[in-house]
Design an enzyme around this catalytic site. Structure first.
Site, PDB file in Angstrom:
ATOM      1  N   GLU A   1      -5.834   8.109  -1.434  1.00 48.10           N
ATOM      2  CA  GLU A   1      -6.074   6.881  -0.671  1.00 48.10           C
ATOM      3  C   GLU A   1      -6.917   5.864  -1.432  1.00 48.10           C
ATOM      4  O   GLU A   1      -6.656   4.666  -1.382  1.00 48.10           O
ATOM      5  CB  GLU A   1      -6.742   7.218   0.668  1.00 48.10           C
ATOM      6  CG  GLU A   1      -5.904   8.085   1.585  1.00 48.10           C
ATOM      7  CD  GLU A   1      -4.622   7.401   2.043  1.00 48.10           C
ATOM      8  OE1 GLU A   1      -4.423   6.205   1.761  1.00 48.10           O
ATOM      9  OE2 GLU A   1      -3.803   8.077   2.697  1.00 48.10           O
TER      10      GLU A   1
ATOM     11  N   HIS B   1       0.831  -1.209   0.000  1.00 45.01           N
ATOM     12  CA  HIS B   1       0.000   0.000   0.000  1.00 45.01           C
ATOM     13  C   HIS B   1       0.864   1.257   0.000  1.00 45.01           C
ATOM     14  O   HIS B   1       0.652   2.172  -0.819  1.00 45.01           O
ATOM     15  CB  HIS B   1      -0.922  -0.005   1.222  1.00 45.01           C
ATOM     16  CG  HIS B   1      -1.811   1.201   1.315  1.00 45.01           C
ATOM     17  ND1 HIS B   1      -3.069   1.242   0.752  1.00 45.01           N
ATOM     18  CD2 HIS B   1      -1.625   2.414   1.897  1.00 45.01           C
ATOM     19  CE1 HIS B   1      -3.619   2.419   0.985  1.00 45.01           C
ATOM     20  NE2 HIS B   1      -2.752   3.160   1.682  1.00 45.01           N
ATOM     21  N   GLU B   2       1.832   1.316   0.900  1.00 50.06           N
ATOM     22  CA  GLU B   2       2.632   2.536   1.017  1.00 50.06           C
ATOM     23  C   GLU B   2       3.483   2.774  -0.224  1.00 50.06           C
ATOM     24  O   GLU B   2       3.694   3.922  -0.626  1.00 50.06           O
ATOM     25  CB  GLU B   2       3.503   2.490   2.272  1.00 50.06           C
ATOM     26  CG  GLU B   2       2.750   2.302   3.576  1.00 50.06           C
ATOM     27  CD  GLU B   2       1.617   3.288   3.794  1.00 50.06           C
ATOM     28  OE1 GLU B   2       1.652   4.382   3.197  1.00 50.06           O
ATOM     29  OE2 GLU B   2       0.676   2.974   4.538  1.00 50.06           O
TER      30      GLU B   2
ATOM     31  N   TYR C   1     -11.013   5.774   1.626  1.00 49.28           N
ATOM     32  CA  TYR C   1     -10.317   4.511   1.390  1.00 49.28           C
ATOM     33  C   TYR C   1     -11.261   3.499   0.730  1.00 49.28           C
ATOM     34  O   TYR C   1     -11.088   3.132  -0.430  1.00 49.28           O
ATOM     35  CB  TYR C   1      -9.784   3.920   2.694  1.00 49.28           C
ATOM     36  CG  TYR C   1      -8.601   4.607   3.303  1.00 49.28           C
ATOM     37  CD1 TYR C   1      -7.304   4.095   3.158  1.00 49.28           C
ATOM     38  CD2 TYR C   1      -8.754   5.755   4.057  1.00 49.28           C
ATOM     39  CE1 TYR C   1      -6.211   4.721   3.732  1.00 49.28           C
ATOM     40  CE2 TYR C   1      -7.666   6.391   4.640  1.00 49.28           C
ATOM     41  CZ  TYR C   1      -6.399   5.871   4.480  1.00 49.28           C
ATOM     42  OH  TYR C   1      -5.315   6.497   5.050  1.00 49.28           O
TER      43      TYR C   1
ATOM     44  N   HIS D   1       1.580   4.485  -2.823  1.00 50.48           N
ATOM     45  CA  HIS D   1       1.524   5.937  -2.655  1.00 50.48           C
ATOM     46  C   HIS D   1       2.661   6.650  -3.384  1.00 50.48           C
ATOM     47  O   HIS D   1       2.557   7.844  -3.667  1.00 50.48           O
ATOM     48  CB  HIS D   1       1.592   6.296  -1.171  1.00 50.48           C
ATOM     49  CG  HIS D   1       0.277   6.200  -0.465  1.00 50.48           C
ATOM     50  ND1 HIS D   1      -0.834   6.916  -0.856  1.00 50.48           N
ATOM     51  CD2 HIS D   1      -0.105   5.484   0.630  1.00 50.48           C
ATOM     52  CE1 HIS D   1      -1.842   6.648  -0.038  1.00 50.48           C
ATOM     53  NE2 HIS D   1      -1.425   5.775   0.863  1.00 50.48           N
TER      54      HIS D   1
END
Length: 666
Positions: free
Chosen positions: A428, A405-406, A480, A409
């Site tokens: 998000e 996930h990060e 999200y 980003h």
């Protein structure tokens, strides 16, 4: 090549002269650090553990060979910062040059002073969050702050008497997270202004993305950062101007691209992870170690330090990634999990670069906070991300999911650089969507979309200010989960291949350009050659979910004793947003089944059937294909619930629950 350069001795002599000149020029141009309480180092460290002695990466070093900028570099930062573990303070100096990217003169600068969000319970962040973010709480008695010790022009003119804190969002005079600095003279279009600041940051115990845990420190949003200035045309603006917001309980960040040259001083036993790449090996003097990092085409700079980091580095390349160093800064509690972290990073970088566009930086750092450090965990910064804290020695796939996930980003935050204040879903929601794709392809974990849609109990518009949501739960539920479901619903309508084209086209068109929701809608319409106003008005600009319900089933006998016949009338209604296809399953008492599809254009529809037995139950969307349907329970109805039918009713409910919860995969 000139003849003189064919002589190898001459070549080496020239190279050494150039290297020496570059070093001298660099030292002359960089701001002095001699006012820091920790002295500037002057001699090279003779023996230091990795990564301290690694040479400068083959990245975009600050010299004449730098490639053409990938972004419009509006801000240029030169900073020195010294960390004192005993007081948990950062003492810093900053020289920032800002270029006016607009078409009209600018009379003032605005700086974000984010650490002031933790100064008291009266700040906007603390009022809105109640001192809680995710599952973390601010430690009682622990505060954070930023004091500007001096603010001057490049000519030494004092600006501190001019500056004032402003609160454009809520008028809260106790909030000092946004500072206005009137300038001595206007900055014309395309012109630059340079200001020099000295500042002192008191770090809180790790909370809301920054702070300390023991001798671990996470410096996120730690320096006076120039606010974003938007040109006409950016995100629909008709006039150029500042985009100004305080630090809110829900909001994250938004800034312009630029260049960062940062010296970080820590005790000699510390290892530092940071945005960008090291310019040269760390050096030590009198027990103080100094690192120097450089990064360009980024819109933030973060760093972390600890004397306990276990450092692991691997080079990585794919056809889409020329070469990147993946750097792990592990807590000792997770040093045996290095292969899992590294594999997750490689899978994520590889997939995202393959699907959307190449990762353009030379490094990617992953910091694993210590146990109790989740306040600093699960966060993204340019070229640096943090995982969850290392409390669990045998974590499940959540370890990989957070890393995936990060790193996502890095693309739909770092490179596309949406406005997280005003359109958080573009960050998000998009990252949650692409995270699911990696988890499914590389780990075999599929999302349970029907269950996730049932979580949406308070749907709200996706395009709105982050602080306009009613608390963090509603914010997270929408930006999200609901945002991801909206993207999945688009994919359901257009097909996976077309959706892949949409996402790639959007990323490549808006990389480094700060897009808005309307820009994404335009890409959807360009690729599909269809207008999407109705969909976006309902599910993006509006707060709708789908809600189709079986309102009634009426049965009457129309046959004779010799030839039984029944007329069944089923009323289906729409109480939410539209779907172009609404599948409905009709079941008759003799076991006959019939499937119909409704276009859902009207608010209700009646289906009439004449059959030898009555309709005994009806289910809308039996295979859970309506991704934005969040009230599945009213999709089912039986004709009657007599003693004869109770078993069948119970079996229907059990089947529903088994379908839902049997699909749960994370």
């Amino acid at each position: 090549m000139s003849v003189v350069f064919k002589n190898r001795k001459v070549q080496w002599f020239v190279v050494m002269l150039l290297a020496a000149g570059t070093v001298l020029l660099s030292e002359a141009l960089l701001p002095s650090a001699n006012r820091l309480t920790i002295p500037v180092v002057s001699k090279d460290e003779s023996s230091a553990p990795a990564p301290d002695m690694q040479p400068a990466d083959n990245g975009k070093a600050p010299d004449k060979q730098t490639p053409a900028p990938l972004s419009y570099r509006i801000a240029e930062y030169h900073m020195n910062v010294a960390y004192t573990p005993e007081t948990q303070q950062l003492q810093g100096q900053q020289t920032v040059t800002w270029e006016n990217p607009g078409s009209v003169p600018v009379q003032e600068l605005y700086l974000h002073l984010y650490p002031n969000a933790f100064a008291s319970k009266k700040t906007t962040f603390m009022r809105e969050s109640g001192g809680k973010l995710r599952q973390d709480e601010a430690r009682i008695g622990s505060t954070g702050s930023m004091d500007l010790l001096s603010v001057k022009t490049i000519d030494g003119e004092d600006l501190s008497t001019r500056m004032t804190f402003v609160q454009p969002d809520d008028g809260n005079k106790d909030d000092h997270t946004l500072l206005k600095i009137p300038l001595p003279k206007p900055v014309g279009a395309g012109e630059q202004v340079t200001i020099k600041t000295e500042f002192l940051v008191k770090l809180p115990a790790a909370f809301a993305r920054m702070g300390y845990v023991g001798d671990f420190v996470m410096a996120g949003q730690w320096f006076p950062k120039v606010a974003a200035y938007e040109r006409a045309g950016t995100r629909g603006r008709t006039e150029p101007g500042w985009n100004l917001h305080q630090y809110h309980g829900n909001s994250e960040f938004y800034a312009d691209f630029g260049m960062y040259d940062v010296k970080i001083q820590v005790p000699s036993n510390y290892t530092v992870a940071a945005t960008g790449f090291p310019v040269k090996p760390a050096v030590t003097d009198n027990g103080i170690k100094t690192y120097q990092f450089y990064a360009d085409d980024v819109h933030d700079f973060a760093w972390s330090a600890s004397p306990h980091f276990v450092y692991v580095e691997e080079p990585f390349s794919t056809p889409q990634i020329p070469g990147v160093k993946i750097k792990l800064y592990l807590d000792p509690n997770h040093q045996d999990l290095k292969d899992r972290y590294m594999a997750a990073a490689k899978k994520a970088l590889s997939r995202y670069s393959q699907w959307y566009g190449s990762y353009p930086y030379s490094t990617l750092s992953i910091v694993v906070p210590p146990p109790g450090g989740n306040g600093a965990g699960g966060m993204e910064y340019p070229t640096l991300v943090t995982a969850w804290g290392a409390a669990d020695k045998t974590p499940d796939l959540e370890l990989e999911r957070v890393v995936v996930h990060e790193i996502g980003h890095q693309f739909f935050y770092g490179l596309v650089a949406s406005n997280e204040f005003e359109e958080a879903w573009l960050d998000e929601g998009f990252t949650s969507y692409i995270e699911d794709k990696v988890m499914e392809v590389d780990y075999g974990v599929s999302p349970n979309l029907p269950v996730e849609s049932s979580y949406i109990t308070s749907p709200n518009a996706l395009k709105q200010n982050a602080w306009d949501y009613n608390g963090h739960d509603q914010y997270a539920e929408n930006v999200y989960t609901r945002a991801k479901l909206v993207l999945k619903a688009i994919e359901k309508q257009v097909g996976t291949k077309t959706m892949d084209r949409i996402m790639r086209a959007y990323f490549q068109k808006w990389e480094f350009k700060h897009p808005a929701t309307k820009d994404f809608q335009n890409v959807v319409e360009e690729i599909t050659k269809t207008k999407w106003d109705d969909f976006f008005n309902e599910y993006v600009y509006g707060a709708m979910m789908m809600d189709y319900t079986v309102e009634s089933i009426r049965v009457k006998s129309v046959g004779t004793k010799e030839a039984a016949s029944y007329e069944s009338t089923v009323l289906i209604s729409k109480k939410g947003g539209n779907s172009p296809e609404v599948p409905i399953h009709f079941h008759f008492a003799d076991g006959t089944a019939l499937d119909k599809t409704w276009d859902g254009k009207e608010s209700r529809i009646e289906f009439k059937f004449t059959h030898t037995t009555p309709v005994d139950w009806v289910r809308i969307d039996p295979n859970y294909t309506l991704i934005l349907e969040n009230k599945h329970i009213n999709n089912y109805m039986q004709t009657e619930v007599s003693t004869k039918w109770k078993i069948r009713w119970n079996l229907g409910i059990i089947q529903f629950l088994q379908t839902i919860f049997g699909w749960v995969s994370w």
